[in-house]
Design an enzyme around this catalytic site. Structure first.
Site, PDB file in Angstrom:
ATOM      1  N   LYS A  97      32.497 -23.830  20.691  1.00  0.00           N
ATOM      2  CA  LYS A  97      31.580 -23.216  21.658  1.00  0.00           C
ATOM      3  C   LYS A  97      30.175 -23.073  21.063  1.00  0.00           C
ATOM      4  O   LYS A  97      29.181 -23.415  21.697  1.00  0.00           O
ATOM      5  CB  LYS A  97      32.127 -21.836  22.040  1.00  0.00           C
ATOM      6  N   LYS A 109      36.894 -15.091  14.722  1.00  0.00           N
ATOM      7  CA  LYS A 109      37.493 -14.176  15.704  1.00  0.00           C
ATOM      8  C   LYS A 109      38.277 -13.118  14.967  1.00  0.00           C
ATOM      9  O   LYS A 109      38.693 -13.332  13.813  1.00  0.00           O
ATOM     10  CB  LYS A 109      38.429 -14.937  16.644  1.00  0.00           C
ATOM     11  N   ASN A 224      35.407  -6.888  32.000  1.00  0.00           N
ATOM     12  CA  ASN A 224      33.966  -7.103  31.748  1.00  0.00           C
ATOM     13  C   ASN A 224      33.496  -8.387  32.404  1.00  0.00           C
ATOM     14  O   ASN A 224      32.529  -8.405  33.156  1.00  0.00           O
ATOM     15  CB  ASN A 224      33.695  -7.255  30.243  1.00  0.00           C
TER      16      ASN A 224
END
Ligand code: NAD
Length: 433
Positions: A97, A109, A224
């Protein structure tokens, strides 16, 4: 591509996307070899004093997959299903990404295996600070930078930044992004993932001659990212007919009033099809549906915005939507990709569609380092420029090679990763000519 640990199902599945893209790039064997393994995988135990005096030990992880293009970057997830395999695959996706969006970051992560709904706020704070104590040596402004993910938010990011600053005995704002504005957060970060996805949808839909008022949408996951993309689409005139959370969903063919649904959910934590005027909300006609039913609705656009592996070989054939925009990471498994591709479904991949979050995280990190804070207009204008540019480039690659948008996105990212990895030196330097 063969990963060392073949029992690591999510990571092995994630890496199948890479295998498909390798045919269309010209990168060295060395670069491919490096991309096969996470650079650092840290597993930690986090002892937390609970409110009743008990000591409970939680498992946490931080993985830095690849950092040749810059410091590791990636969110922290709190969920009962968090495992090292899941965190490794999420770090893998972050690597691609960040390269796809041309951000000067590698992929990372983190996560803690916990159901945060079972913890008090004080316990959650002690757990978050304990996590930073445990991983402090593996992170840093130029090493690995944290952000929010599932069931973490700006408050949690504020605690994490504060704890890291306490350990370092100086203010270290740039080590965490997605912070509250008062602690150095960026304007627009809270809705950046959804704004980025909205820009991708708006850039792509004219190619299919679709207009908002004629386009129906179903969104899985109302957190979210999911609630914000549903709201943006509804505001722009799209007909959002279904939304869901972990408890199930609501479906109203005439379209839902997303602002009212959100207001009601924020107040009551209940997902209801309502129409609110001032503070009074009344229920409108709707059906309650399961998440499986939502995924199979006859809509134009399906937006999975919850968790990975929601569309698999078991339910892929049921999907009726023509366009899938992946706001969640990894919601479609690689074998479901094949089913959907053969049905002619356009899947706009996670590493493009949800990249608005990490892009504005990058903006936050730049602002923290420079001490110069941008207006919301500046943030959104720069986000729009980046998302559009990389979405168009991904589209062009898919057209040029007649490949899926997912493979095109990996090709685009791989070209950037390959040249960066090769710039460090390849085996050719050591082979006598
Ligand atoms: P969140 O915790 O705010 O929301 C998750 C939502 O999914 C909640 O509404 C929850 O009820 C729902 N949910 C959980 N399990 C479900 C299930 N089985 N079926 C349907 N709904 C379910 O999380 P978020 O930050 O909105 O993240 C959602 C997805 O978007 C994740 O895959 C995350 O990795 C991805 N993402 C988030 C960001 C970001 O900035 N927040 C950035 C990039 C990608």
């Amino acid at each position: 591509m063969q990963h060392q640990d073949d029992t690591a199902s999510l990571l092995s599945d994630a890496s199948k996307r890479l295998d498909r893209a390798l045919k269309y790039v010209n990168i060295s064997e060395d670069a491919i070899a490096r991309l096969q393994h996470p650079k650092t995988s840290l597993s930690v135990s986090i002892p937390v004093r609970m409110d009743d005096g008990r000591l409970k030990v939680f498992s946490g992880y931080r993985v830095r997959y690849e950092d040749t293009r810059g410091a590791g970057k990636g969110g922290v997830r709190y969920h009962p299903h968090v495992s090292l395999d899941e965190v490794q695959s999420l770090a893998f996706w972050m690597t691609f990404k960040c390269a796809l969006l041309d951000l000067p970051f590698g992929g990372a992560k983190g996560g803690i295996t916990v159901n945060p709904k079972e913890l008090s706020k004080a316990e959650l704070e002690r757990l978050s600070r304990g996590y930073i104590d445990a991983i402090a040596d593996a992170i840093g402004i130029d090493v690995d930078i944290l952000a929010p993910d599932v069931y973490t938010n700006a408050t949690v990011m504020g605690w994490m930044m504060d704890q890291y600053s306490i350990i370092q005995r100086k203010l270290c704002r740039g080590v965490v992004t997605g912070k509250p504005l008062e602690l150095g957060g960026s304007k627009g970060r809270d809705t950046a993932t959804a704004t980025g996805a909205f820009i991708v949808i708006q850039t792509m839909l004219p190619k299919f001659k679709l207009t908002p008022s004629e386009t129906t949408v179903a969104v899985q996951g109302f957190g979210n990212a999911g609630s914000a993309i549903a709201a943006l689409l509804a505001q722009a005139g799209y007909k959002v007919v279904a939304v869901s959370d972990s408890q199930g969903g609501i479906y109203a063919p005439q379209g839902l009033d997303i602002a009212s649904v959100k207001e009601h959910k924020d107040q009551s934590r209940e997902m209801k099809a309502v129409y609110c005027q001032d503070t009074v909300c009344s229920i409108v006609e709707h059906q309650t549906i399961t998440n499986q039913e939502l995924l199979a609705l006859d809509v134009d656009i399906l937006i999975p915005a919850a968790l990975e592996n929601q569309i698999t070989k078991d339910n892929g054939a049921n999907v009726k939507a023509k366009y899938i925009f992946e706001v969640a990471n990894g919601p479609v498994s690689s074998d479901a990709d094949e089913i959907l591709n053969s049905k002619g479904v356009y899947i706009f991949p996670d590493i493009l569609v949800n990249a608005g979050g990490v892009t504005v995280s990058y903006f936050e990190w730049v602002q923290n380092r420079s001490g110069w804070y941008w207006t919301l207009e500046e943030v959104n204008q720069r986000l729009k420029m980046k998302m559009r540019q990389e979405a168009e480039e991904t589209w062009n690659i898919s057209q040029e090679f007649s490949i899926s948008l997912r493979t095109a996105a990996y090709v685009h990212a791989l070209n950037r990763l390959g040249t960066a990895l090769d710039a460090k030196g390849t085996r050719n330097y050591f082979v006598k000519s």
